[in-house]
Structure formats: C-alpha cells, structure tokens
Design an enzyme around this catalytic site. Structure first.
Site, PDB file in Angstrom:
ATOM      1  N   HIS A   1      -7.596  -5.114  -1.118  1.00 44.62           N
ATOM      2  CA  HIS A   1      -6.365  -4.304  -1.012  1.00 44.62           C
ATOM      3  C   HIS A   1      -5.220  -5.418  -0.044  1.00 44.62           C
ATOM      4  O   HIS A   1      -5.403  -5.680   0.852  1.00 44.62           O
ATOM      5  CB  HIS A   1      -6.607  -2.993  -0.225  1.00 44.62           C
ATOM      6  CG  HIS A   1      -5.379  -2.248  -0.254  1.00 44.62           C
ATOM      7  ND1 HIS A   1      -4.774  -1.800  -1.447  1.00 44.62           N
ATOM      8  CD2 HIS A   1      -4.808  -1.744   0.777  1.00 44.62           C
ATOM      9  CE1 HIS A   1      -3.782  -0.854  -1.116  1.00 44.62           C
ATOM     10  NE2 HIS A   1      -3.904  -0.733   0.384  1.00 44.62           N
TER      11      HIS A   1
ATOM     12  N   SER B   1       0.677  -1.300   0.094  1.00 45.38           N
ATOM     13  CA  SER B   1       0.107   0.030   0.065  1.00 45.38           C
ATOM     14  C   SER B   1       0.904   1.176   0.117  1.00 45.38           C
ATOM     15  O   SER B   1       1.771   1.504  -0.972  1.00 45.38           O
ATOM     16  CB  SER B   1      -0.944  -0.050   1.229  1.00 45.38           C
ATOM     17  OG  SER B   1      -1.914   1.144   1.177  1.00 45.38           O
TER      18      SER B   1
ATOM     19  N   GLU C   1      -9.176  -3.457  -7.385  1.00 43.49           N
ATOM     20  CA  GLU C   1      -8.675  -2.133  -6.379  1.00 43.49           C
ATOM     21  C   GLU C   1      -8.826  -0.876  -7.078  1.00 43.49           C
ATOM     22  O   GLU C   1      -8.320  -0.752  -8.377  1.00 43.49           O
ATOM     23  CB  GLU C   1      -7.540  -2.483  -5.972  1.00 43.49           C
ATOM     24  CG  GLU C   1      -7.170  -3.811  -5.144  1.00 43.49           C
ATOM     25  CD  GLU C   1      -5.704  -3.777  -4.433  1.00 43.49           C
ATOM     26  OE1 GLU C   1      -5.451  -2.772  -3.916  1.00 43.49           O
ATOM     27  OE2 GLU C   1      -5.098  -4.762  -4.497  1.00 43.49           O
TER      28      GLU C   1
END
Length: 302
Positions: free
Chosen positions: A267, A144, A237
């Site tokens: 995610h 991320s 996503e």
C-alpha cells in the site's frame, strides 16, 4: 521485484499486518504510524513550515526557487481517516516536492472516530478556499484515505466548474461500501491491510453518513469534465479495484487518467522511498506527471 521490496513485503506481512488485525482503537494506530515514519525522514533540500495563521497547513518547499514558478500541490495524507499527519508523511511529501520542483502543502484534517465524515471533506474544502490561488494553479494529491478525500474534493470542484489543474492519487480508498472485488480476491495477497479492521474502520468513519455518499466515496460522485490524473496502486492491494474503478469512471466522464500498476507493491509504495528502488521509480513518475502539467518554464526556472 527487488530484494529490498521482497524483504519489506515479508516484514509487513509477518509483523505489521497482524498488528493491524488486532488494533481496535485509533490511538495505537496513530502511535504506530508516527513510529514507522521515523525511518522515513524528510530529505535534504526541502524546508517545512506551517503557513502563517493556519496551523492546519504545512508547506514543503524545495530550497531552490523553482517552486515559485510552478503550481502548488495540495496533499491529503493517508491513515484510514483515523491517523496520519504532515509529520508522518514528511518524508514522502518532501520527496514529491523535490521530484516535481513544486511547493507541496499538507492539510491537517479532523480524524475519526472523534470527527466522523463529512468532517474531513468539509475541512478539505475549507483548505482549498484559503489557498488564494486559481484552481488552474493547484494540483490535488493524496494517498490511501487521503487519496479518497482528494478525489471527493476534486469531484466537487469539477461540479462547481472550477476543476484543479491535475490530480495524483496513490492507492486511494474511494469506496466506503467496500464493494470492490479485490477486497476479497486480494485479502490474502495484500501484505499490509487486513480486511476485517478495514470494515470496522469504515463503520466508525461514516457514522451517520451513508457509505456511498460521494463526500466519503468519490467512486459514486457525478464527475463533470474531470482533470488529468495519475493513479498508482499495487497489484496485490485490497484497494486495487478502488483505483481501477475510479479510473474507469473518470475516463467515461471524459477524463485523461494514467494508471500505474505496481506488481506486488504494498500500500502506497512511494511512502517507502528511499529504501526501495521501486518506490524511487514511483516518485519519479509522480514528479514527471506534475512537471508535465506545469506551464512552460520561465528563463529563471532551471
């Protein structure tokens, strides 16, 4: 798609995503990630300890001696630059250590909004400096926001002529301008991340720094001879295009990038191991990629 993944996707969509949508402050996000991580403990067969004199670095080591013969993975945790730690990611990082047979070092970097960009980048570069390892023995990794941070640091190292051995990015956030088409096209399909809070978070994270600055948006960095890389991202996503565009940018710069698209995955799919079989596959892919970068095994490396 497995039944477990379907159930978790439904739970994320009905419970977690609405909570993210109304979260406006860093503290609830930090507490929520800690609580969520309690269901994902560190696996057996791994030890975790802080590096002597460096409380910002936490080592995850397989109890076997294999890691002593292999490169070190320097990992930057996710959490939208406002949350996350070695503790919240201990389950995934311990499993990456087991899958790869390598030591994984998690970096604690300063979080926004108290410490906006480029504080995380500066801390990451400092962590690279204290490793006391040649970069050809270091693999950068992140998930991320941490994936974006790892990519930004990798771009800087490549520009300096000291590229790492490799890079592993899981659903990386690589564009703070939020210009990827999937921000719009996957807004309703993403089971976890709502777009509006993401926009507000980007504003807090960047503060006075332009959103396209390569220290926070590595998509716009000038890549020089990038290292071999593995990217993983879910097809639904909102950050799908952040991954795909960075992969294409690296390939145009001469990089060798393997992109694993995960159908319908939320995610950072690997975070969900051991509860989801698809997450176990993702971890195996990570372990195989890292092992493939390792030098030939020594006789004691079994």
């Amino acid at each position: 798609m497995s039944l477990r993944l379907r159930l978790i996707r439904g739970g994320l969509r009905m419970i977690v995503k609405p909570l993210f949508r109304i979260t406006r402050h860093a503290l609830p996000a930090r507490i929520g990630l800690v609580i969520g991580s309690l269901a994902l403990p560190m696996p057996f067969g791994v030890t975790a300890q802080r590096r002597a004199g460096r409380p910002d670095l936490v080592r995850f080591r397989p109890k076997s001696a294999v890691w002593t013969q292999r490169p070190t993975v320097l990992w930057f945790h996710g959490g939208a630059y406002v949350s996350g730690s070695a503790f919240t990611h201990r389950g995934m990082l311990g499993r990456i250590a087991l899958a790869s047979g390598c030591e994984v070092i998690a970096v604690r970097y300063p979080l926004a909004p108290e410490h906006p960009a480029p504080a995380a980048f500066d801390a990451g570069m400092a962590a690279v400096g204290v490793l006391d390892l040649p970069m050809e023995r270091v693999i950068l990794g992140g998930d991320s926001a941490g994936g974006g941070l790892a990519a930004a640091i990798c771009a800087q190292l490549c520009a300096q002529g000291t590229p790492p051995l490799g890079m592993v990015l899981l659903s990386p956030w690589t564009d703070m301008t939020l210009s990827g088409a999937s921000i719009v096209t996957n807004a309703a399909r993403d089971p976890l991340i709502p777009v509006k809070p993401m926009t507000e978070a980007a504003r807090q994270i960047c503060a006075a720094l332009p959103p396209a600055d390569p220290r926070i948006s590595p998509l716009f960095a000038h890549w020089h001879s990038p290292c071999k890389a593995l990217f993983q991202v879910g097809t639904t996503e909102v950050l799908l295009d952040d991954t795909l565009r960075l992969a294409e940018t690296l390939r145009k710069a001469g990089g060798d990038v393997t992109t694993k698209l995960q159908p319908g995955a939320p995610h950072v799919l690997a975070f969900l191991a051991p509860w989801v079989p698809e997450a176990q596959i993702a971890l195996t892919q990570i372990g195989d990629f890292i092992r493939g970068l390792c030098p030939p095994r020594l006789p004691s490396d079994n």
